[in-house]
Design a protein around this motif. Structure first.
Motif, PDB file in Angstrom:
ATOM      1  N   TYR A  74       0.844  -1.194   0.000  1.00  0.00           N
ATOM      2  CA  TYR A  74       0.000   0.000   0.000  1.00  0.00           C
ATOM      3  C   TYR A  74       0.884   1.250   0.000  1.00  0.00           C
ATOM      4  N   GLU A  75       0.260   2.388  -0.294  1.00  0.00           N
ATOM      5  CA  GLU A  75       0.892   3.691  -0.128  1.00  0.00           C
ATOM      6  C   GLU A  75      -0.204   4.714   0.183  1.00  0.00           C
ATOM      7  N   ALA A  76      -0.272   5.170   1.422  1.00  0.00           N
ATOM      8  CA  ALA A  76      -1.234   6.203   1.809  1.00  0.00           C
ATOM      9  C   ALA A  76      -0.743   7.556   1.304  1.00  0.00           C
ATOM     10  N   GLU A  77      -1.610   8.274   0.584  1.00  0.00           N
ATOM     11  CA  GLU A  77      -1.180   9.532  -0.026  1.00  0.00           C
ATOM     12  C   GLU A  77      -2.270  10.596   0.060  1.00  0.00           C
ATOM     13  N   LEU A  78      -1.851  11.816   0.364  1.00  0.00           N
ATOM     14  CA  LEU A  78      -2.712  12.977   0.250  1.00  0.00           C
ATOM     15  C   LEU A  78      -2.823  13.368  -1.211  1.00  0.00           C
ATOM     16  N   VAL A  79      -4.047  13.660  -1.647  1.00  0.00           N
ATOM     17  CA  VAL A  79      -4.300  14.035  -3.041  1.00  0.00           C
ATOM     18  C   VAL A  79      -4.873  15.451  -3.079  1.00  0.00           C
ATOM     19  N   ALA A  80      -4.234  16.326  -3.826  1.00  0.00           N
ATOM     20  CA  ALA A  80      -4.750  17.673  -4.061  1.00  0.00           C
ATOM     21  C   ALA A  80      -5.534  17.674  -5.367  1.00  0.00           C
ATOM     22  N   VAL A  81      -6.763  18.180  -5.326  1.00  0.00           N
ATOM     23  CA  VAL A  81      -7.641  18.202  -6.504  1.00  0.00           C
ATOM     24  C   VAL A  81      -7.664  19.626  -7.064  1.00  0.00           C
ATOM     25  N   ILE A  82      -7.360  19.750  -8.351  1.00  0.00           N
ATOM     26  CA  ILE A  82      -7.306  21.053  -9.001  1.00  0.00           C
ATOM     27  C   ILE A  82      -8.726  21.570  -9.250  1.00  0.00           C
ATOM     28  N   GLY A  83      -8.938  22.860  -8.980  1.00  0.00           N
ATOM     29  CA  GLY A  83     -10.271  23.434  -9.097  1.00  0.00           C
ATOM     30  C   GLY A  83     -10.484  24.357 -10.280  1.00  0.00           C
ATOM     31  N   LYS A  84      -9.406  24.865 -10.864  1.00  0.00           N
ATOM     32  CA  LYS A  84      -9.545  25.732 -12.036  1.00  0.00           C
ATOM     33  C   LYS A  84      -8.301  25.605 -12.898  1.00  0.00           C
ATOM     34  N   THR A  85      -8.451  25.987 -14.163  1.00  0.00           N
ATOM     35  CA  THR A  85      -7.376  25.826 -15.124  1.00  0.00           C
ATOM     36  C   THR A  85      -6.119  26.545 -14.655  1.00  0.00           C
ATOM     37  N   ALA A  86      -4.999  25.826 -14.693  1.00  0.00           N
ATOM     38  CA  ALA A  86      -3.743  26.365 -14.178  1.00  0.00           C
ATOM     39  C   ALA A  86      -2.649  26.267 -15.245  1.00  0.00           C
ATOM     40  N   ARG A  87      -2.052  27.380 -15.558  1.00  0.00           N
ATOM     41  CA  ARG A  87      -0.932  27.417 -16.501  1.00  0.00           C
ATOM     42  C   ARG A  87       0.013  28.531 -16.078  1.00  0.00           C
ATOM     43  N   HIS A  88       1.274  28.223 -15.960  1.00  0.00           N
ATOM     44  CA  HIS A  88       2.293  29.183 -15.519  1.00  0.00           C
ATOM     45  C   HIS A  88       1.898  29.826 -14.183  1.00  0.00           C
ATOM     46  N   VAL A  89       1.572  28.998 -13.236  1.00  0.00           N
ATOM     47  CA  VAL A  89       1.143  29.472 -11.916  1.00  0.00           C
ATOM     48  C   VAL A  89       2.366  29.630 -11.017  1.00  0.00           C
ATOM     49  N   SER A  90       2.423  30.735 -10.310  1.00  0.00           N
ATOM     50  CA  SER A  90       3.523  30.938  -9.379  1.00  0.00           C
ATOM     51  C   SER A  90       3.291  30.125  -8.111  1.00  0.00           C
ATOM     52  N   GLU A  96      -4.438  28.807  -4.644  1.00  0.00           N
ATOM     53  CA  GLU A  96      -5.717  29.320  -5.131  1.00  0.00           C
ATOM     54  C   GLU A  96      -6.328  28.381  -6.172  1.00  0.00           C
ATOM     55  N   TYR A  97      -5.526  27.498  -6.727  1.00  0.00           N
ATOM     56  CA  TYR A  97      -5.990  26.594  -7.782  1.00  0.00           C
ATOM     57  C   TYR A  97      -6.419  25.232  -7.233  1.00  0.00           C
ATOM     58  N   VAL A  98      -6.327  25.053  -5.930  1.00  0.00           N
ATOM     59  CA  VAL A  98      -6.739  23.801  -5.300  1.00  0.00           C
ATOM     60  C   VAL A  98      -8.214  23.890  -4.916  1.00  0.00           C
ATOM     61  N   ALA A  99      -9.013  22.927  -5.389  1.00  0.00           N
ATOM     62  CA  ALA A  99     -10.426  22.862  -4.996  1.00  0.00           C
ATOM     63  C   ALA A  99     -10.581  22.207  -3.640  1.00  0.00           C
ATOM     64  N   GLY A 100      -9.782  21.179  -3.400  1.00  0.00           N
ATOM     65  CA  GLY A 100      -9.898  20.443  -2.145  1.00  0.00           C
ATOM     66  C   GLY A 100      -8.948  19.268  -2.124  1.00  0.00           C
ATOM     67  N   TYR A 101      -9.216  18.356  -1.182  1.00  0.00           N
ATOM     68  CA  TYR A 101      -8.297  17.240  -0.955  1.00  0.00           C
ATOM     69  C   TYR A 101      -9.072  15.944  -0.780  1.00  0.00           C
ATOM     70  N   THR A 102      -8.453  14.874  -1.232  1.00  0.00           N
ATOM     71  CA  THR A 102      -8.947  13.541  -0.941  1.00  0.00           C
ATOM     72  C   THR A 102      -7.714  12.686  -0.615  1.00  0.00           C
ATOM     73  N   LEU A 103      -7.889  11.372  -0.537  1.00  0.00           N
ATOM     74  CA  LEU A 103      -6.754  10.506  -0.272  1.00  0.00           C
ATOM     75  C   LEU A 103      -6.805   9.289  -1.172  1.00  0.00           C
ATOM     76  N   CYS A 104      -5.663   8.694  -1.380  1.00  0.00           N
ATOM     77  CA  CYS A 104      -5.618   7.486  -2.191  1.00  0.00           C
ATOM     78  C   CYS A 104      -4.671   6.488  -1.559  1.00  0.00           C
ATOM     79  N   ASN A 105      -4.831   5.250  -2.002  1.00  0.00           N
ATOM     80  CA  ASN A 105      -3.946   4.152  -1.624  1.00  0.00           C
ATOM     81  C   ASN A 105      -3.344   3.632  -2.925  1.00  0.00           C
ATOM     82  N   ASP A 106      -2.132   4.043  -3.198  1.00  0.00           N
ATOM     83  CA  ASP A 106      -1.513   3.760  -4.490  1.00  0.00           C
ATOM     84  C   ASP A 106      -0.685   2.477  -4.403  1.00  0.00           C
ATOM     85  N   TYR A 107      -1.389   1.329  -4.506  1.00  0.00           N
ATOM     86  CA  TYR A 107      -0.710   0.037  -4.417  1.00  0.00           C
ATOM     87  C   TYR A 107       0.402  -0.097  -5.465  1.00  0.00           C
TER      88      TYR A 107
END
Length: 232
Positions: A74-90, A96-107
């Motif tokens: 297993y691999e427990a991981e925090l996942v950041a979900v993008i909320g709006k189009t991002a290009r050349h973001v500082s 500001e481009y993160v909508a929220g968070y979920t988690l995954c188990n990346d076997y």
């Protein structure tokens, strides 16, 4: 959970699907202790690979341990979900481009790992070997995503524990890095890597990954034989 008509349901009464659709960017060796555990040196820039839609499954679903493999972890991981189009973001504007968070188990099927430059297809791209969810927690409901405890339990026994404070490359850096050479779209997900504490999982195991403030993701391991029998 409560439906719009007021009906109350237990989480076992519904079928959970992945909570977002989009490209999944996964980070290899983004925790120094995990790199050391695998006897690799920590990368000097993000080690990123992509995960196809076939790899994703939902909360309380099953994942198949392939026949004949020696080590699947297993691999427990925090996942950041993008909320709006991002290009050349500082880096300064990245959150500001993160909508929220979920988690995954990346076997991972560790048998086929040659080195960290070639970890992906047979190691990381099997059908249904990335449970994700159960849901997305709004960005503003998490004070600091870089100070969260991650835990993994096998059959109720704690086997992995770490903190997102130990990420080598944090979320703002990753968004800035990726958006410099490609466009990130709403629904894209960045799986930020896992700390040390790996263990083999076997058919019959219940694997639970938790991240404080984000949620608890439950998954069950079954054999390839039993999975094929279930399809008949």
């Amino acid at each position: 959970m409560t439906l719009p008509d007021g009906t109350q349901l237990n989480e076992t009464d519904v079928e959970w699907l992945p909570p977002a659709q989009g490209t999944v960017f996964a980070l290899g060796l983004n925790y120094a202790d995990h790199a050391s555990e695998l006897e690799f040196k920590a990368p000097e820039e993000p080690l990123v690979f992509l995960k196809a839609a076939n790899t994703l499954t939902g909360h309380r679903q099953v994942s198949v341990r392939p026949a004949g493999v020696d080590y699947m972890h297993y691999e427990a991981e925090l996942v950041a979900v993008i909320g709006k189009t991002a290009r050349h973001v500082s880096r300064e504007q990245a959150m500001e481009y993160v909508a929220g968070y979920t988690l995954c188990n990346d076997y991972a099927i560790r048998d086929y790992l040659e080195n960290y430059y070639r970890p992906n297809l047979r190691v990381k791209s099997r059908d249904g070997l990335t449970p994700i969810g159960p849901y997305i927690v709004d960005r503003d409901d998490i004070g600091d995503p870089h100070r969260l405890q991650l835990s993994t339990y096998i059959n109720g026994e704690l086997r992995q524990r770490g903190t997102t404070a130990d990420m080598i490359f944090d979320i703002p850096y990753l968004i800035s890095y990726l958006s410099e050479f490609m466009t990130l779209q709403p629904g894209d997900m960045i799986a930020t890597g896992t700390p040390k504490g790996l263990a083999d999982v076997q058919p019959g195991d219940e694997v639970v990954v938790e991240i404080e403030g984000i949620g608890r993701l439950v998954n069950h391991i079954i054999s390839e034989h039993d999975y094929q029998e279930s399809l008949r």
